[in-house]
Design a protein around this motif. Structure first.
Motif: not given
Lengths: 116, 111
Positions: A9-12, A107-109, B41-44
């Protein structure tokens, strides 16, 4: 699963590193899309798969970006030699039927990529 | 020029107001049209498809004008929960079936 799943979900990461982003679409959806979204902008098309093949990769910004979908289900977006400008939310979407008509995307998150 | 253009807003309206957004597209090969909603900050997420004859879903009405190449979305009796970004989406059916998104119009509904 019930929806489109994206990991991480997050990548730095640091400039110059290699990253992989994974998308697990809704079971049975044959079409899979990757988009990139920067702050204040709409999703920008990157690539579209119909089954295992990339039907349209015209949105990939350069040859550092590559995506695969070897078995027609899970897809991986690969970014080599990351640059700060690659920082964005990478969205994956799938669709249950070919876009010959009303093609509704789920869509995914998203995977938020930050390149330092 | 972008293929799909929208006024970024924000549109700041009181609860109960009626608000309308327009979207223009440049490619005449466009065949399917949609409005998606995106929360911060959410998906469409799909709000509604847009049909040639126009269509309504509760407080939301979508219209398509092929001759002028624009799409509209009308929201009646705005609710606080309508605050979001509304994305216009166009599906070209030529050599590809990709969906092109506009940059979105931001709506803020105040009490």
């Amino acid at each position: 699963g019930a929806g489109v799943s994206q990991t991480p979900s997050n990548k730095v990461t640091e400039k110059g590193k290699y990253v992989e982003l994974r998308c697990d679409p809704i079971s049975g959806h044959t079409a899979l899309y990757w988009y990139r979204q920067s702050l204040g902008q709409g999703p920008e098309f990157l690539i579209y798969f119909q089954g295992t093949g990339a039907a349209d990769d015209s949105g990939l910004p350069n040859d550092r970006f590559f995506a695969v979908r070897p078995e027609g289900s899970v897809s991986t977006l690969k970014i080599q030699r990351t640059e700060r400008g690659d920082s964005a939310v990478y969205l994956c979407a799938s669709s249950e039927r070919r876009a010959s008509g009303a093609n509704v995307l789920t869509f995914g998150a998203g995977s938020r990529l930050t390149v330092l | 020029r972008k293929e799909v253009e929208q006024d970024p807003g924000p549109f700041n309206v009181p609860e109960g107001a009626t608000v309308a957004f327009n979207c223009t597209y440049s490619n005449s090969a466009s065949q399917s049209f949609f409005w998606y909603r995106q929360d911060c900050r959410k998906e469409p997420k799909l709000l509604m498809s847009v049909y040639s004859s126009g269509n309504e879903d509760g407080r939301f009405t979508a219209q398509l004008n092929r001759a002028s190449q624009y799409i509209s979305l009308l929201i009646r009796d705005s609710k606080l929960s309508d605050s979001a970004t509304y994305l216009c989406v166009v599906n070209r059916v030529d050599s590809s079936y990709k969906l092109i998104f506009g940059s979105g119009t931001r709506l803020l509904v105040r009490p």
